[in-house]
Enzyme design. Sequence first.
Site, mmCIF file in Angstrom:
data_model
loop_
_atom_site.group_PDB
_atom_site.id
_atom_site.type_symbol
_atom_site.label_atom_id
_atom_site.label_comp_id
_atom_site.label_asym_id
_atom_site.label_seq_id
_atom_site.Cartn_x
_atom_site.Cartn_y
_atom_site.Cartn_z
ATOM 1 N N LYS A 18 -12.058 -27.605 18.056
ATOM 2 C CA LYS A 18 -10.901 -26.801 17.667
ATOM 3 C C LYS A 18 -10.547 -27.054 16.200
ATOM 4 O O LYS A 18 -10.640 -28.199 15.749
ATOM 5 C CB LYS A 18 -9.698 -27.173 18.544
ATOM 6 N N ASP A 38 -3.970 -34.949 24.329
ATOM 7 C CA ASP A 38 -3.001 -35.730 23.560
ATOM 8 C C ASP A 38 -1.895 -34.831 23.034
ATOM 9 O O ASP A 38 -2.164 -33.818 22.380
ATOM 10 C CB ASP A 38 -3.693 -36.447 22.399
ATOM 11 N N ASP A 40 -0.398 -28.377 21.780
ATOM 12 C CA ASP A 40 0.757 -28.868 21.025
ATOM 13 C C ASP A 40 0.618 -28.654 19.530
ATOM 14 O O ASP A 40 1.529 -28.994 18.773
ATOM 15 C CB ASP A 40 0.979 -30.361 21.302
ATOM 16 N N ASP A 79 -4.822 -28.859 26.264
ATOM 17 C CA ASP A 79 -5.110 -29.999 25.411
ATOM 18 C C ASP A 79 -4.656 -31.268 26.128
ATOM 19 O O ASP A 79 -3.901 -31.206 27.113
ATOM 20 C CB ASP A 79 -4.388 -29.825 24.075
#
Length: 272
Positions: free
Chosen positions: A190, A21, A215, A19
């Site tokens: 996602k 961010d 995250d 990922d």
Amino acid sequence: MSDVPAVPEPREVSTWLTDMDGVLVHEDVPIPGAQEFIARLQESGLGFMVLTNNSIYTPRDLRARLLRSGIDVPESAIWTSALATAQFLRDQRPGGSAYVVGEAGLTTALHDVGYVMTDHDPDYVVLGETRTYSFEAITRAIRLIDAGARFIATNPDPSGPSQDGKLPATGAVAALITTATGRQPYYVGKPNSLMMRSALNRIDAHSETTVMVGDRMDTDIIAGLEAGLRTILVTTGSTTQDQVGTFPYRPTFVHESVADLVDLVDEWAQRG
């Protein structure tokens, strides 16, 4: 440090998905270790892709954003929910038409797969993220869906971060449209594992030898799990260490940040 064993089960890792961010950057600020992690992946020659549910920007835009943060990711190694959505629609209805509520990342992706943008009897209403949602555009989307257009959204994230706090994101606006129409969208990004599989197909990779780094337990980790990937949660973003145990599923590993993964790239690649 991690609360899990540093050495994975004895299978090689030849591909990494990560990922963006919360893993590599916070806004335009690099997370410590991110530059070294991407550099090590580049040096190793392993396949990798940076994934993001953000549909606002094109891969070229995102490459420039990452470069400003000192992170060098090739344009071809960036996979967005807009690209995944465009690929999904191309496969479902080649040469179709869409009314789009979104920005350049989404409209460019749809144009590139041969879609026509129109507000006259489109096959689909496609909702993406934008910082300029207009009442007029949302009203038009509602009326087109009522008239029979199929409802697609790039991702279900209800909010996104900014320097001033939360911003409403695609999921929040989708909920508004659903309330008005009674029609639920199909989300491509996602946690739909379709986005993971489309990224794997993009680089001819296999789930058995791929790791997903994220995250968020509710998007990155569950999507990787459902796609058959090993997963690594880093606690530099949305999900904290204390929250992991509240979910009915677990990542394969938990680490504080991607800084912990730099030395593992070569180590894991040599296992098997």
